[in-house]
Design an enzyme around this catalytic site. Structure first.
Site, mmCIF file in Angstrom:
data_model
loop_
_atom_site.group_PDB
_atom_site.id
_atom_site.type_symbol
_atom_site.label_atom_id
_atom_site.label_comp_id
_atom_site.label_asym_id
_atom_site.label_seq_id
_atom_site.Cartn_x
_atom_site.Cartn_y
_atom_site.Cartn_z
ATOM 1 N N HIS A 132 64.787 41.688 18.774
ATOM 2 C CA HIS A 132 65.511 41.507 18.063
ATOM 3 C C HIS A 132 67.095 41.654 17.855
ATOM 4 O O HIS A 132 67.970 41.312 17.198
ATOM 5 C CB HIS A 132 64.913 42.600 16.766
ATOM 6 C CG HIS A 132 65.585 43.929 17.014
ATOM 7 N ND1 HIS A 132 64.665 44.908 17.795
ATOM 8 C CD2 HIS A 132 66.715 44.513 16.811
ATOM 9 C CE1 HIS A 132 65.269 46.157 17.734
ATOM 10 N NE2 HIS A 132 66.566 45.882 17.297
ATOM 11 N N ASP A 191 58.816 43.103 21.439
ATOM 12 C CA ASP A 191 60.300 43.257 21.385
ATOM 13 C C ASP A 191 60.990 43.527 22.559
ATOM 14 O O ASP A 191 62.122 44.158 22.448
ATOM 15 C CB ASP A 191 60.504 44.411 20.339
ATOM 16 C CG ASP A 191 62.028 44.433 19.420
ATOM 17 O OD1 ASP A 191 62.493 43.345 19.544
ATOM 18 O OD2 ASP A 191 62.195 45.641 19.364
ATOM 19 N N SER A 217 69.538 50.056 19.965
ATOM 20 C CA SER A 217 68.348 49.244 20.490
ATOM 21 C C SER A 217 68.367 48.334 21.706
ATOM 22 O O SER A 217 69.539 47.814 22.055
ATOM 23 C CB SER A 217 68.003 48.181 19.321
ATOM 24 O OG SER A 217 67.640 48.769 18.084
#
Length: 402
Positions: free
Chosen positions: A133, A163, A247
């Site tokens: 993402h 992911d 992230s």
């Protein structure tokens, strides 16, 4: 009488002479000492070590407090020193069209930032793992090293199910490569460190400390954002602060080894201190496939599916013709031509309830069994219902998507 007075005057004169001689000798001696040692003198306000800058007339002088610099080292600082320079910033740059522009005028703008971990240098390239993402929908990618150096990056490949993604930059300016650890023996309560760029590159290299709050946690994920659960991600739970921008960053143990790729944070008003990270043992085979193929090679059935629980009772009984006792499973809503499922004879409206010896209740369980337990070229035994009757079929799996 005159003789006595003369004698007294002579004695007084003698004592005065002795005193003056002694005083003169003392003065001469003091002068000689001062000439020999010019630094000796009466201390004044400028040389008095007890005088402070803040002292004022009438106040007692206080000694100056000396600041002491202490070099602190610990397991935490050692782990940070080892791993922090391998954590980089990743900027997702996308094209933006301007209404009213001439022709198809557009420009590039930063759509978001995240973090990444340099894990390998090979053939003049440096390989960086991050989250899918973080790089999703990017027209360009830019990597910012720990020293502020910015490098253009290319996407090697990505995997939305886990992911994870891999990007590549030129290796000549990359100095530090992270060391991967293992999550096999990870225990709740074990101290860990999260390193990343929370809230953007202005906080690059931020370090937070916490503990492992839980291992082998399962989080439901809606990958296509259609309101339905597509996947159950297995993650590590930590209370180390993980914020937007973290992230793709590193979760590090006290040996400075990367044990997780920070991916998600439950951010609700009532929730505090729950950060989630992809276990490195699960990430390594995904990273390896992305390096080789630009994607993850998974076993492929070649069917479109829907969980029975999401289908109305009317269609369960009249369209799928399921027995009343069957309330779960996965309905086949379409079969792709020349796919493994088509070759094995599966048809639309069949309902899969088992794979090998495992019961299948929904799409998530089917995908997990197929993706985690089967490889391309394996054979799987499918148990399914057709027109109310239980049947079986063996399917030889190929590569592709479900």
């Amino acid at each position: 009488m005159e003789n006595e007075e003369n004698q007294n005057k002579q004695k007084k004169g003698s004592r005065t002479g002795y005193f003056l001689s002694g005083l003169g000798g003392a003065i001469i001696g003091a002068l000689l000492i001062l000439l020999a040692f010019p630094g000796i003198g009466v201390l004044n306000d400028e040389t008095n070590p007890k005088q402070t800058e803040n002292s004022t007339d009438g106040e007692e002088a206080k000694p100056i407090q000396q600041r002491v610099s202490v070099e602190v080292t610990s397991a935490v600082t050692g782990a940070v020193d080892k791993a922090s320079d391998a954590v980089v910033g990743i900027s997702n740059i996308q094209e933006t069209s301007f209404w009213g522009g001439k022709g198809n005028e557009s420009s590039s703008a930063e759509a978001g930032t995240g973090s990444g971990v340099v894990y390998k240098k090979d053939g003049g390239k440096a390989y960086i793992v991050t989250n899918n993402h973080v790089i999703e929908n990017a027209n360009e990618l830019e990597v910012t090293l720990s020293d502020g150096t910015k490098l253009p990056a290319e996407l090697q490949g990505s995997d939305p199910w886990t992911d994870l993604a891999v990007v590549v930059v030129e290796a000549d300016k990359v100095k530090t490569v992270a060391e991967f650890g293992t999550t096999e023996k990870l225990k709740p309560g074990e101290p860990v460190i999260a390193i990343g760029n929370p809230l953007g590159l202005q906080f690059s290299g931020s370090v937070t400390q916490g503990i492992i709050s839980g291992v082998e946690r399962t989080i439901e994920v809606d990958i296509d954002e259609d309101g339905q659960v597509d996947w159950n991600a297995e993650v590590i739970q930590t209370d180390a602060a993980i914020n937007p921008g973290n992230s793709g960053g590193a979760l590090v143990n006290m040996s400075g080894q990367v044990i997780g790729i920070n991916s998600m944070k439950i951010a609700e008003n009532a929730v505090e201190g729950i950060g989630l990270s992809i276990p490195i043992d699960s990430a390594i085979p995904i990273i390896s496939d992305i390096e080789k193929y630009g994607e993850v090679k998974r076993a492929y059935l070649g069917v479109n599916l829907a969980s029975v629980e999401e289908i109305s009772q009317y269609h369960q009984q009249n369209t799928l013709k399921l027995p009343n006792k069957v309330t779960s499973g996965v309905a086949v809503t379409g079969v792709q031509s020349n796919s493994p499922a088509a070759k094995a004879g599966l048809e639309e409206f069949d309902v899969i309830v088992g794979m090998d010896n495992e019961k299948i209740h929904d799409i998530v369980e089917l995908r997990k069994y197929l993706y985690n337990e089967k490889k391309i070229g394996d054979t799987v035994k499918i148990t399914y219902y057709r027109d109310g009757k239980k049947e079986t079929a063996e399917i030889k799996l190929s590569s592709g998507e479900i």
